[in-house]
Design a protein around this motif. Structure first.
Motif, short mmCIF file in Angstrom:
data_model
loop_
_atom_site.label_atom_id
_atom_site.label_comp_id
_atom_site.label_asym_id
_atom_site.label_seq_id
_atom_site.Cartn_x
_atom_site.Cartn_y
_atom_site.Cartn_z
N GLU A 12 0.84 -1.19 0.00
CA GLU A 12 0.00 0.00 0.00
C GLU A 12 0.88 1.25 0.00
OE1 GLU A 12 -3.87 0.70 2.34
OE2 GLU A 12 -2.38 1.85 3.46
N ILE A 13 0.58 2.16 -0.90
CA ILE A 13 1.33 3.41 -1.03
C ILE A 13 0.40 4.57 -0.71
CG2 ILE A 13 2.63 4.91 -2.59
CD1 ILE A 13 3.30 2.36 -4.20
N GLY A 14 0.75 5.33 0.34
CA GLY A 14 -0.07 6.46 0.74
C GLY A 14 0.50 7.77 0.24
N SER A 15 -0.03 8.84 0.75
CA SER A 15 0.36 10.17 0.29
C SER A 15 1.78 10.56 0.71
CB SER A 15 -0.63 11.21 0.82
OG SER A 15 -0.70 11.12 2.25
N GLY A 16 2.35 9.83 1.68
CA GLY A 16 3.73 10.09 2.09
C GLY A 16 4.74 9.37 1.22
N GLY B 117 -9.58 11.78 4.51
CA GLY B 117 -9.29 13.18 4.33
C GLY B 117 -8.42 13.77 5.42
N HIS B 118 -7.81 12.92 6.25
CA HIS B 118 -7.00 13.39 7.37
C HIS B 118 -5.60 12.83 7.25
CE1 HIS B 118 -5.57 13.83 11.54
NE2 HIS B 118 -6.51 14.76 11.69
N GLY B 119 -4.62 13.67 7.27
CA GLY B 119 -3.23 13.20 7.23
C GLY B 119 -2.80 12.70 8.60
N GLY B 120 -1.52 12.50 8.75
CA GLY B 120 -1.00 12.02 10.02
C GLY B 120 0.42 12.46 10.24
N ALA C 130 -2.45 15.09 3.81
CA ALA C 130 -3.86 14.74 3.62
C ALA C 130 -4.18 14.41 2.17
CB ALA C 130 -4.74 15.90 4.10
N ARG C 131 -3.32 14.86 1.23
CA ARG C 131 -3.59 14.58 -0.18
C ARG C 131 -2.29 14.24 -0.90
NH1 ARG C 131 -6.11 19.80 -2.81
NH2 ARG C 131 -5.90 18.49 -4.69
N HIS C 132 -2.44 13.62 -2.06
CA HIS C 132 -1.29 13.20 -2.86
C HIS C 132 -0.70 14.38 -3.63
CE1 HIS C 132 -1.21 8.72 -2.66
NE2 HIS C 132 -2.44 8.91 -2.22
#
Length: 540
Positions: free
Chosen positions: A203-207, A246-249, A276-278
């Motif tokens: 899994e690849i997230g916005s980070g 819709g919430h980053g970390g 929160a977004r790519h």
């Protein structure tokens, strides 16, 4: 003055114990104990941060102590077996029994009220079938260079960092033993994911952890290094997750260990931020182009995305981009708002995002209406524990299911709800080596495999009772729900299902399609003009 009675008694008993200790030395222990309480009470009176402690010196601490064990008292002594908060004792017991391979049958009758509203069941057949194998599978990415045959029940996304090293080891070994996949979560592929060789979905997230450059942007070179690993079977781009869409970390710098730094590709001494977004795309078309790029870079592995449904026009914009460009993901994982997480704001946990049933139906219906459903597989995640949970979700349109907390229970999680404070009592959701090193990997990996195996055996038996041979044959007509004390309806009659190709000819008579489909645009996630106009009306 009764508020100070306990404080006064502590002082008096400390002085009395001290006096008696000169004659009877054993009273010295009393002097020490009551003296400490007297010191605590004195500090309570002098401090100014807590009014409660100033008004009730010493006594206030008993209140705090009882409050701290309140969840445990409710969980073990007060809550009923079927009260889901968030999982009932009955649900947890089912997982524990199946994970341990002990008897999971129930005596004397159901604890469910079969006449209560929302009670659900699957109808049985007068001509039950017989199926030998319970290894139900679905092929994902049939037209890719490296299609993957996935189990219909897999481990949902949980990152190393949220889970301990031994928890990750046990999950992956259980997945290897059982022949199902283990989603890495957005924290990337740690050494503990690799040790035992179980199938991985990266899994690849916005980070872009594990595939980022020094500035935090997507790096093709680093992506290829991980994606081409034979252990990685599919690539999943995370757009949002159900528990906090819709919430980053932020992982504080103090928690960025050398292992997490190496795994995620982030420097030590700095906060690890998940935006929160790519940054790799900003429109629906660019999203699909990025998916195609990841598929090519991975060597043709099935590539898709995970999302929690929010604004319907944004999902419709992605669907229209698929229709117009012909760029399709191989799969979509729908994450429901009932999903769990290690930590999220209360408002996000309780009130943000679409629950899984409605989200899954929207995605399924849209793809059916565009004649794309047979080319895109759908996974679903959100509070899935039992074989009936799997059957119900597949009847509503999913091709397979993922579970996170169910497999945590298989590892020994007791729902202490301390995932966020690093004090998990079972060593599952903590980075404290004094806790996680006591999690026995060989034993827990067997439990993970047995929970999966026994759940699918129960699914097979349920399917056979219904006269079916594979969960893909399940449809909304098979699941019944009580909607009032005197009325029962099938899911097929409760929900509006779109006809194949219907969106190509007309807008279905379905409120969400009628209101938002015509205005959705493939080149933008922006709200339709009509929605913006309603907001602007407040400024007039």
């Amino acid at each position: 003055m009764s508020r100070y009675l306990a404080y006064g008694l502590c002082i008096a008993l400390a002085l009395l114990s001290l006096a008696l200790s000169f004659t009877w030395p054993a009273w010295g222990w009393g002097a020490v104990a009551f003296g400490l309480l007297a010191v605590i009470g004195t500090w309570d009176v002098l401090q100014s941060r807590s009014t409660l402690r100033r008004n009730y010196p010493v006594l206030a601490h008993f209140r705090y102590g009882l409050e701290s064990v309140g969840p445990e008292i409710r969980q073990y002594f007060i809550e009923g077996d079927t009260v889901e908060v968030p999982f009932s004792r009955q649900q947890r017991s089912l997982v524990y029994q199946r994970a341990k391979g002990v008897m999971d049958v129930v005596p004397f009758g159901s604890q469910q009220d079969v006449y209560s509203v929302d009670y659900e069941w699957i109808n049985h057949s007068m001509a039950p079938t017989h199926v030998d194998s319970h290894d139900f599978r679905v092929v994902i990415g049939a037209n890719t260079a490296q299609p993957y045959s996935a189990s219909v029940f897999n481990i949902s996304a949980m990152s190393f960092g949220a889970l301990s090293a031994n928890a990750v080891r046990a999950l992956n070994e259980g997945a290897r033993r059982g022949g199902f996949y283990h989603d890495t979560g957005e924290g990337s592929i740690s050494p503990y994911h690799r040790e035992n060789g179980g199938d991985l979905v990266w899994e690849i997230g916005s980070g872009y952890f594990g595939c980022r450059d020094e500035r935090g942007a997507f790096s093709e070179e680093r992506f290829v290094e991980n994606a081409r690993s034979p252990q990685v079977k599919m690539i999943e781009l995370k757009l949002s997750q159900g528990a906090k869409p819709g919430h980053g970390g932020v992982l504080p710098a103090a928690k960025v260990s050398a292992e997490i730094s190496a795994t995620r590709g982030v420097p030590m001494g700095h906060d690890c931020v998940s935006p929160a977004r790519h940054s790799a795309f900003s429109t629906p078309v660019e999203l699909l182009q990025f998916i195609a790029r990841l598929r090519d870079l991975s060597g043709g592995k099935p590539t898709g995305f995970k999302l929690a449904i929010g604004h319907p026009w944004e999902w419709f914009a992605i669907a229209k981009a698929m229709q117009e460009t012909g760029l399709l993901p191989d799969f979509i994982v729908v994450d429901g708002a009932e999903g769990g997480t290690g930590a999220a704001p209360s408002e996000f946990i309780d009130h943000v995002g679409v629950p899984m049933h409605e989200a899954l139906l929207l995605v399924h219906n849209t793809l059916v209406g565009l004649n794309l459903r047979d080319r895109i597989r759908i996974g679903a995640a959100g509070k899935i524990i039992s074989a009936f949970d799997i059957a119900r979700i597949m009847a509503m349109g999913a091709d397979w299911c993922n579970a996170a907390r169910g497999f945590m229970f298989a590892l020994g999680c007791i729902q202490s709800q301390s995932c966020h404070n690093d004090r998990c009592p079972t060593g599952v959701a903590t980075q404290d080596p004094r806790r996680w090193k006591h999690l026995d990997v060989p034993d827990k990996s067997v439990r993970v495999q047995q929970f999966h195996d026994n759940t699918l055996k129960a699914l097979r038996d349920m399917l056979c009772a219904a006269g079916l041979e594979h969960p893909q044959q399940l449809g909304p007509e098979h699941i019944l729900r009580r909607v009032s004390p005197i009325e029962v309806r099938s899911l097929a009659s409760l929900y509006r299902f779109v006809e194949p190709g219907e969106l190509l000819d007309r807008v279905p008579a379905h409120a969400v399609f009628r209101d938002f489909w015509p205005d959705a645009r493939s080149d933008s996630f922006a709200a339709p003009r009509r929605v913006s106009a309603l907001c602007d009306a407040k400024d007039r």
